[in-house]
Design a protein around this motif. Structure first.
Motif, mmCIF file in Angstrom:
data_model
loop_
_atom_site.group_PDB
_atom_site.id
_atom_site.type_symbol
_atom_site.label_atom_id
_atom_site.label_comp_id
_atom_site.label_asym_id
_atom_site.label_seq_id
_atom_site.Cartn_x
_atom_site.Cartn_y
_atom_site.Cartn_z
ATOM 1 N N PRO A 52 0.604 -1.165 0.163
ATOM 2 C CA PRO A 52 -0.374 -0.553 -0.481
ATOM 3 C C PRO A 52 0.515 1.057 0.018
ATOM 4 O O PRO A 52 1.664 1.307 0.883
ATOM 5 N N LEU A 53 0.636 2.794 -0.694
ATOM 6 C CA LEU A 53 1.042 2.960 -1.062
ATOM 7 C C LEU A 53 1.193 4.399 1.050
ATOM 8 O O LEU A 53 0.179 4.365 1.113
ATOM 9 N N PRO A 54 2.405 4.094 1.397
ATOM 10 C CA PRO A 54 2.282 4.755 3.140
ATOM 11 C C PRO A 54 1.747 6.430 2.987
ATOM 12 O O PRO A 54 1.847 7.396 2.376
ATOM 13 N N GLY A 55 1.150 6.488 4.266
ATOM 14 C CA GLY A 55 0.953 7.852 4.757
ATOM 15 C C GLY A 55 1.990 8.760 5.327
ATOM 16 O O GLY A 55 2.602 8.380 5.041
ATOM 17 N N VAL A 56 1.910 9.682 5.520
ATOM 18 C CA VAL A 56 2.318 10.537 6.533
ATOM 19 C C VAL A 56 3.002 9.818 7.649
ATOM 20 O O VAL A 56 4.811 10.089 7.924
ATOM 21 N N ARG A 57 2.388 8.655 8.168
ATOM 22 C CA ARG A 57 2.904 8.266 9.704
ATOM 23 C C ARG A 57 2.901 6.865 9.829
ATOM 24 O O ARG A 57 2.390 6.252 8.870
ATOM 25 N N LYS A 58 4.006 6.424 10.676
ATOM 26 C CA LYS A 58 4.097 5.231 9.549
ATOM 27 C C LYS A 58 2.839 4.362 10.249
ATOM 28 O O LYS A 58 2.361 4.820 11.272
ATOM 29 N N GLY A 59 3.102 2.699 9.523
ATOM 30 C CA GLY A 59 1.789 2.241 10.112
ATOM 31 C C GLY A 59 0.861 2.482 9.321
ATOM 32 O O GLY A 59 -0.415 2.138 8.647
ATOM 33 N N GLU A 60 -0.051 3.561 8.641
ATOM 34 C CA GLU A 60 -0.791 4.583 7.699
ATOM 35 C C GLU A 60 -1.141 4.442 6.022
ATOM 36 O O GLU A 60 0.020 4.054 5.357
ATOM 37 N N ILE A 61 -1.847 4.055 5.565
ATOM 38 C CA ILE A 61 -1.957 3.757 4.609
ATOM 39 C C ILE A 61 -2.218 5.287 3.960
ATOM 40 O O ILE A 61 -3.627 5.746 4.320
ATOM 41 N N ALA A 62 -1.982 5.352 3.077
ATOM 42 C CA ALA A 62 -2.747 6.649 2.398
ATOM 43 C C ALA A 62 -3.499 6.500 1.291
ATOM 44 O O ALA A 62 -4.029 5.806 1.057
ATOM 45 N N PRO A 63 -4.646 7.554 1.416
ATOM 46 C CA PRO A 63 -6.602 7.002 0.930
ATOM 47 C C PRO A 63 -6.256 7.348 -0.041
ATOM 48 O O PRO A 63 -4.949 7.790 -0.667
ATOM 49 N N ALA A 64 -6.293 6.163 -1.537
ATOM 50 C CA ALA A 64 -6.618 5.813 -2.148
ATOM 51 C C ALA A 64 -8.323 6.737 -3.236
ATOM 52 O O ALA A 64 -9.130 6.144 -2.516
ATOM 53 N N PHE A 65 -8.185 6.750 -4.619
ATOM 54 C CA PHE A 65 -8.692 7.609 -4.864
ATOM 55 C C PHE A 65 -9.938 5.795 -5.335
ATOM 56 O O PHE A 65 -9.001 5.192 -6.201
#
Length: 432
Positions: free
Chosen positions: A301-314
């Protein structure tokens, strides 16, 4: 929705092919069509794929089951080219005599088609449909306008991070778990292999950039009192814009080469061995498998800003809807459920790789094809959708967001100025 890559690719197919389930001529729901006919011919328009035969077989199974259960009912299915869909569907809305009863449409088109008065409100029937309870929440949003439902989700497409396992191993890199790590890995790859983009990004890749805006807590637009207002120039959105545009440059993907690239360009760069990473969809799997990266890549998954987060995808994809002008409403709604139901979605996944919109069917699919796990995890973490405004189609078509990204990465405008200009352009459309 912005149509998925598999659907967009169908634009190359210019011929109109018809799959006629019966030999009878289709009936029409003319301007004065009255009542709700329980017999006759129900007409369907679906999108033609590049390789349409597997889709035809899956659809024919669904249609055969439907006609077997409805005596005196016949169905015709026309496969229309994607590149002429807008004109054909608009004409159908304006001329009910030649219109189908059921259509496939891109999920970002919902609000526009509702405004045009073309789609039937099927809220009651959808709510009473037992299978509907397992519909993915974001997919359900794609058929919802002002709290009413105008169709059934057919399939969904979502993006994640493809990366070269051999390159990561050689450079002692681990798959990134934050966006900072993503940027650092991209720079290290490009530094070690100057002939490679670390992460292929594109100034015209709207749906690859959106996750960065959402991961930063930003929005494309906000809704109040039934009206949308652009939010791309909010502080949170601008943080996401900065994160995405910061990936352009001589230390990763030079603006001179990458500013004009779209999603297909970035995936092609990865598949051909010219990039260490790329943001691609589940629908890009076959293209990557056919390229030089085959056997040397993985997906997370494309990571988010913080570790463990997944960037919301379209969450892209297509829906099945019923035209308001149909003279066979009950039959048309029943056929909509048949075409978008669990059995057909399973068949379309097996035939075409279309990712199901039902959470249980999608879990089954992922269990059978492990490569889907990162995409399913991305959806389960919470995907996002574009504003349910009839103006979104015009905003997307006029390249408002790509223009903003390109102005920033080229240095023509700073983030504040470019974001304000994009917001102004969006608001002009929202106010219409």
């Amino acid at each position: 929705m912005h149509l998925s890559a598999r659907t967009s690719a169908a634009a190359a197919a210019l011929a109109l092919t018809a799959l006629t389930v019966t030999a009878c001529a289709p009936s029409t729901a003319g301007p004065g069509a009255a009542g709700d006919a329980a017999t006759g011919t129900v007409r369907v328009w679906l999108f033609r794929e590049v390789d349409n035969t597997p889709k035809e077989k899956a659809v024919q199974q669904a249609v055969s089951a439907f006609t077997a259960a409805h005596k005196g009912v016949k169905v015709t299915v026309d496969y229309i080219p994607v590149d002429t869909r807008a004109e054909r569907i608009k004409a159908a809305f304006n001329d009910p005599a030649s219109a189908p009863d059921v259509i496939e449409y891109g999920n970002t088109d919902t609000a526009g088609y509702v405004k045009d008065g073309g789609l039937a409100d099927v809220t009651e029937e959808f709510g009473a449909w037992p299978e509907a309870k397992d519909t993915d929440a974001t997919a359900k949003r794609s058929v919802t306008v002002d709290g009413k439902i105008y169709g059934a989700p057919l399939f969904v497409g979502v993006r994640a991070l493809y990366y070269r396992t051999d390159v990561f191993k050689d450079l002692h890199l681990a798959p990134p778990t934050t966006q900072d790590q993503l940027a650092t890995a991209a720079e290290k790859i490009h530094r070690a292999r100057p002939d490679m983009y670390g992460l292929a990004v594109g100034g015209a890749y709207t749906y690859g950039a959106m996750p960065f805006i959402w991961a930063a807590g930003g929005e494309l637009a906000t809704r109040k009192d039934g009206r949308y207002t652009a939010a791309v120039n909010s502080p949170a959105a601008k943080k996401g814009i900065a994160a995405y545009t910061g990936l352009f440059g001589d230390d990763n993907c030079p603006a001179s080469k990458c500013a004009d690239m779209g999603g297909n360009d970035t995936v092609t760069a990865f598949a051909s061995g010219k990039a260490g990473m790329a943001i691609g969809g589940d629908f890009n799997h076959q293209a990557v498998e056919a390229g030089k990266a085959k056997g040397h890549y993985a997906v997370v998954p494309l990571p988010g800003v913080r570790k463990g987060e997944i960037a919301p995808a379209f969450a892209g994809g297509n829906n099945i809807g019923v035209l308001k002008s149909s003279g066979h409403r009950t039959l048309a709604v029943g056929l909509m459920k048949q075409l978008a139901g669990k059995k057909t979605q399973r068949a379309l996944f097996d035939a075409m790789g279309f990712l199901p919109t039902f959470t249980d069917v999608r879990a089954e699919a992922a269990a059978r094809r492990p490569y889907l796990a990162p995409f399913v995890n991305t959806l389960d973490a919470g995907a996002e959708f574009v504003p349910a405004s009839p103006g979104w189609g015009a905003i997307d078509a006029s390249q408002v967001l790509p223009t903003m990204f390109q102005q920033i990465v080229s240095g023509r405008k700073d983030i504040d100025t470019a974001a304000d200009a994009a917001a102004q352009a969006m608001n002009e459309v929202f106010r219409k």
